[in-house]
Structures are given as C-alpha cells and as structure tokens.
Design an enzyme around this catalytic site. Structure first.
Site, PDB file in Angstrom:
ATOM      1  CE1 TYR A  77       1.744   2.789  -5.623  1.00  0.00           C
ATOM      2  CE2 TYR A  77       0.541   4.011  -7.296  1.00  0.00           C
ATOM      3  CZ  TYR A  77       0.914   3.844  -5.976  1.00  0.00           C
ATOM      4  OH  TYR A  77       0.463   4.704  -5.018  1.00  0.00           O
TER       5      TYR A  77
ATOM      6  CB  SER B 163      -3.010   5.175  -6.035  1.00  0.00           C
ATOM      7  OG  SER B 163      -2.435   6.090  -6.956  1.00  0.00           O
TER       8      SER B 163
END
Length: 231
Positions: A143, A130
């Site tokens: 995350y 990401s």
C-alpha cells in the site's frame, strides 16, 4: 456548495462504494454527470462499465468506452483503492502485486486513456493517494509503495500537463468506509479511531474540480483533526 458545472461529465474509478460513491453522489447533486468504473454496480441510474482495475489494459479500454459513449470527459477522479495489510513475507505475491496494480498502475492507465478527452475539454484530474503515501508504516509495504507512487506520479503529471489539464493530488486520511471491513482484526481501526466522513473528503474533491480555468489546486490533505498517520 462548490461543484462541477452543470452537465459536466466526471469519471470516477471505484465509484460504487466508499469515497468513490461519495464523489459520485456529490457530482450528481451539483448537476454533473458521473460515470463509474468498478467491479460492482454503482447507485441506480449512474452509467458504468464493469472493470477489474488490476487489468490495466482493460481499465484503459473501459475508460475509452465510457468517454466515447458520453461524448467526452470533463474530469477524472481515481478513487479506487485496496489494501491487504500484513508483513511482506506473509502477504502472497499475487495479492501484493494486485494492491500495487489497483492503487497505482490503474491510476496511470485510466488517466492515460482519458487524456485525449481531457485535453479537448481542458478538464481536470484528481488522483487519490493516502496519508500513507507520505508517511510509511510497517505491515503495509504494498500500500505504501503504491500510494507513494501515486504521489510521485501525480506531481510529475502536473508538471507535464501544466496549461493543458488541471491536476490535483488528494492525500486523504482514514475514512468511515468498508475499506477496513475484510481486514484481520489487528489491522482494523478501533472503536475510537479518528476517521473522516467520506462525504467531507468528496467535498474537497469537488472544490478542486470547481476551480476556474487557469487556477489549479495542486495538493490537498484531508483528514480527521486527530488523524495519527499525518504528519
């Protein structure tokens, strides 16, 4: 359109929705054979095994099961991912651990189980990190920890498997998927947020998978032109 060779078998984690479903559709359109690991069934006609990827030993077993049923693997795309934003003190420990398990530990587990098959086929791996794997933000400790981990894992894996299996790290920005649906309102993208179509990100994955033997696309950043989380 670039794509995998006809009849190539591509295992996609999280292939029932979002980016994973877009990859499954792209593989099928190019004549390949998608396989899916997910908790929910994928598109009709796609071979799959139900699996909670947070259980990494189950993820390994499911990977081997699908690969053996298919007679081998030519590629793996680890598209499964989850997040529950919130401050570290507010996110329950079990939830925090699950995010890291699904996003990082399952990535390694599936790749580990797939390696014997990929070495045989001299296949390819695409891991999905990401933009928050290279740029940290608040209220996303789990995350960011997981996706920074995917970046490090993949770079080390590429060095380890050089000349044996092709390895690509994908760093995508936000996409128009259900990924944000269950978040608290303050963590949802606004109506004017710059988000990519997952089909466009899937096309970049197909480009990586379509490279000739001996040529590796090591890293790809794919995001909307006005993506705020990159660089």
């Amino acid at each position: 359109m670039t794509g995998v060779a006809p009849e190539q078998t591509v295992l996609v984690t999280g292939g029932s929705s979002g980016l994973g479903a877009a990859v499954v559709a792209a593989v099928a359109r190019s004549g390949g054979r998608p396989l899916v690991l997910d908790r929910q069934p994928p598109a009709d006609g796609v071979s799959w095994t139900e699996c909670d990827l947070a259980d990494t030993r189950a993820a390994e077993a499911a990977t081997r099961h699908l690969a053996e049923q298919a007679g081998g693997l030519d590629a793996v795309v680890t598209a499964a991912g989850m997040d529950v934003p919130g401050k570290l003190a507010d996110v329950p420990g079990e939830t925090w651990d699950r995010i890291v398990a699904v996003d990082l530990l399952a990535t390694a587990a599936v790749v580990r189980a797939a390696l014997p098959f990929l070495r045989t086929s001299r296949g390819r791996i695409v891991t999905v990190a990401s933009t928050l794997g290279v740029k940290a933000v608040g209220d996303a400790t789990a995350y960011c920890a997981a996706k920074f981990g995917v970046v490090g894992f993949t770079r080390a894996l590429a060095a380890e498997l050089a000349g044996q299996v092709g390895v690509t790290l994908l760093i995508p920005g936000g996409m128009r998927t259900a990924f944000f649906d269950e978040r608290d309102p303050q963590y949802k993208p606004g109506p004017d947020a710059a988000l990519n179509d997952p089909a466009d990100t899937a096309a970049a994955i197909m480009f990586a998978l379509s490279q000739p033997a001996g040529c590796a696309v090591r890293e790809l950043v794919v995001c909307a032109e006005q993506e705020t989380s990159y660089p």
